[in-house]
Design a protein around this motif. Sequence first.
Motif: not given
Length: 234
Positions: A45-52, A93-96
């Motif tokens: 799978x191509x990595x999308x623009x998600x924050x990770x 605490x903040x999540x992506x």
Amino acid sequence: MTSLFNGASTLASSFRRLSLASSSSTLLAPAKASNALFQPRNVLQVRNKALMPRRVKHRKSATGRVAVALGGSIKGTVLEHGDYGLRANQATRLTAKHLEVCEATLKKALKPIRGCQIWLRLFPDIPICIKGNETRMGKGKGTFEYWGTRARMGKVILEIGGPNLRPEMAKTVLRLASAKLPCTTEFIDRNSSARLGYALVPHVPAKSPVTTRGALAAAQAADSAPVEAPAPTL
């Protein structure tokens, strides 16, 4: 007559050999599946623009507690890139997902204004693992669920800026983004003071480590200028 019969048998055997080769090739060739149900599971799978993060040192890590700034450091409590920003009023605490939703909200609200930019001052690089409810102790750490980060009190979460962005518009847009966060925030600008816990500290911007030739020439000219003697007093 015998030669004709031998020629016919040879021709029939060659045709039989040809048909067997064609059938075996059709059996060995992979059939193209027209339905997506028969596609292989291990497709890259191509990595999308998600924050990770692209790569971390450890696959799992401790969630940790949010540190309290007691050493007198005001780092990360003032703006560095934009003109307006959101600052956390409490440790959380903040999540992506929180940061992604905030960024999407700001992009949608700032789309009519030309030249606006968004800067995220936090990045989710901590893997959060969760174990199911009513699970016995032991048997290792839980499975990975999502990426998160820690935001201490007074930390700037995000910044916005642009040549056509007015303060009232920035305040309205940042209020929409603050509604997506699990903590209370405050609106700050370039004139806001730094923060140390609950106390506000006057912020003096640090000098640039790079000295230009113009600044160096001006300093040398000021040093070489003759000093006028004070007039004698009568």
